[in-house]
Enzyme design. Structure first.
Site, PDB file in Angstrom:
ATOM      1  N   SER A  82       0.822  -1.216   0.000  1.00 54.49           N
ATOM      2  CA  SER A  82       0.000   0.000   0.000  1.00 54.49           C
ATOM      3  C   SER A  82       0.856   1.267   0.000  1.00 54.49           C
ATOM      4  CB  SER A  82      -0.957   0.005   1.190  1.00 54.49           C
ATOM      5  OG  SER A  82      -0.263  -0.194   2.403  1.00 54.49           O
TER       6      SER A  82
ATOM      7  N   CYS B  11      -6.832  -6.283  -0.402  1.00 53.65           N
ATOM      8  CA  CYS B  11      -5.613  -6.308   0.404  1.00 53.65           C
ATOM      9  C   CYS B  11      -4.971  -4.911   0.496  1.00 53.65           C
ATOM     10  CB  CYS B  11      -4.665  -7.368  -0.131  1.00 53.65           C
ATOM     11  SG  CYS B  11      -3.592  -7.978   1.155  1.00 53.65           S
TER      12      CYS B  11
ATOM     13  N   ILE C 246      -2.265 -12.690   2.212  1.00 50.74           N
ATOM     14  CA  ILE C 246      -0.828 -12.485   2.031  1.00 50.74           C
ATOM     15  C   ILE C 246      -0.412 -11.212   2.757  1.00 50.74           C
ATOM     16  CG2 ILE C 246       1.048 -12.193   0.368  1.00 50.74           C
ATOM     17  CD1 ILE C 246      -0.781 -13.571  -1.698  1.00 50.74           C
ATOM     18  N   ARG C 247       0.285 -11.404   3.865  1.00 49.68           N
ATOM     19  CA  ARG C 247       0.646 -10.268   4.727  1.00 49.68           C
ATOM     20  C   ARG C 247      -0.528  -9.284   4.806  1.00 49.68           C
ATOM     21  NH1 ARG C 247       5.604  -6.005   4.803  1.00 49.68           N
ATOM     22  NH2 ARG C 247       5.928  -6.138   7.027  1.00 49.68           N
TER      23      ARG C 247
ATOM     24  N   HIS D 286      -7.195 -12.299  -1.381  1.00 50.01           N
ATOM     25  CA  HIS D 286      -6.930 -12.162  -2.819  1.00 50.01           C
ATOM     26  C   HIS D 286      -7.783 -13.112  -3.665  1.00 50.01           C
ATOM     27  CE1 HIS D 286      -3.322  -9.556  -3.001  1.00 50.01           C
ATOM     28  NE2 HIS D 286      -3.125  -9.994  -1.770  1.00 50.01           N
TER      29      HIS D 286
ATOM     30  N   GLU E 106      -8.453 -13.075  -6.708  1.00 48.23           N
ATOM     31  CA  GLU E 106      -7.927 -13.286  -8.072  1.00 48.23           C
ATOM     32  C   GLU E 106      -6.892 -14.407  -8.111  1.00 48.23           C
ATOM     33  OE1 GLU E 106      -6.976 -10.998  -6.010  1.00 48.23           O
ATOM     34  OE2 GLU E 106      -4.868 -10.513  -6.298  1.00 48.23           O
TER      35      GLU E 106
HETATM   36  N1  GLN Z   1       1.147  -5.803   3.570  1.00 48.61           N
HETATM   37  C1  GLN Z   1       0.720  -5.063   2.428  1.00 48.61           C
HETATM   38  C2  GLN Z   1       0.516  -3.594   2.798  1.00 48.61           C
HETATM   39  O1  GLN Z   1       0.565  -3.227   3.914  1.00 48.61           O
HETATM   40  C3  GLN Z   1      -0.534  -5.640   1.807  1.00 48.61           C
HETATM   41  C4  GLN Z   1      -0.253  -7.002   1.275  1.00 48.61           C
HETATM   42  C5  GLN Z   1      -1.087  -7.409   0.089  1.00 48.61           C
HETATM   43  O2  GLN Z   1      -1.623  -6.594  -0.642  1.00 48.61           O
HETATM   44  N2  GLN Z   1      -1.135  -8.695  -0.151  1.00 48.61           N
HETATM   45  O3  GLN Z   1       0.308  -2.795   1.964  1.00 48.61           O
END
Ligand code: GLN
Length: 176
Positions: free
Chosen positions: A32, A62, A120-121, A156, A158
């Site tokens: 981000s 995300c 994912i994170r 996610h 996709e």
């Molecule tokens: N950790 C990312 C963030 O803070 C987001 C991770 C993702 O988009 N899969 O922007």
């Protein structure tokens, strides 16, 4: 691309002018802070707010969900949010990259059994305002929400090959 599989033509938006004729925009995952810097450089913040005001639906996944939020918890100091949705989102809520995971998620309005959420994170949605519908939760935390023609998912869709959340965006968020 999932949209094509659903019979819709998508365009990869690289410049704000490309949004003029879109009925919906998907802000993808990634980082981000990095996406935000590029958005600032290319003038996307105001352009997205303007196009949304003119009827363009927006879905953030995300990192995209982080950008949609009114408030970002654990944001970096110079991180700017679009503030489109009445959400407080916590960045990297589950920990580091190694704490990424998959989990079955029931998504309201998405039929046919649980959806495989790829986190994912990922952030989670810490709280939502009155006008926001919670679409999905996992482990006591909100992971998908909708506010009229705006949607945020912290996972996610996709990456699964399962088009049902995209279908939901096309049918129930665009034009809502
Ligand atoms: N950790 C990312 C963030 O803070 C987001 C991770 C993702 O988009 N899969 O922007």
């Amino acid at each position: 691309m999932t949209l094509e599989a659903l019979g819709v033509s998508g365009v990869a938006v690289r410049l704000p002018e490309q949004m003029n004729d879109l009925s919906g925009l998907i802000i993808p995952g990634g980082e981000s802070t990095a996406i935000g810097k590029l958005m600032r450089t290319y003038g996307f913040y105001d352009a997205i707010r303007q196009q949304h005001g003119a009827g363009m639906a927006v879905w953030g996944t995300c990192a995209g969900a982080i950008l949609m939020a009114r408030e970002v918890l654990d944001a970096l100091p110079d991180q700017e949010e679009l503030g489109l949705m009445d959400l407080a989102v916590r960045r990297n809520a589950y920990g580091r990259q190694v704490d990424s995971f998959e989990a079955d998620v029931e998504v309201r309005g998405v039929e046919g059994g649980p959806f495989t959420g790829v986190f994912i994170r990922a952030p989670w949605i810490e709280s939502v305002g009155d006008g926001v519908d919670v679409l999905a939760s996992h482990d006591g935390h909100i992971v998908a929400a909708q506010e009229g023609d705006l949607m945020a998912t912290t996972f996610h869709p996709e990456l699964t090959g399962d088009p049902r959340v995209h279908r939901y965006f096309l049918d129930s968020v665009i034009g809502a």
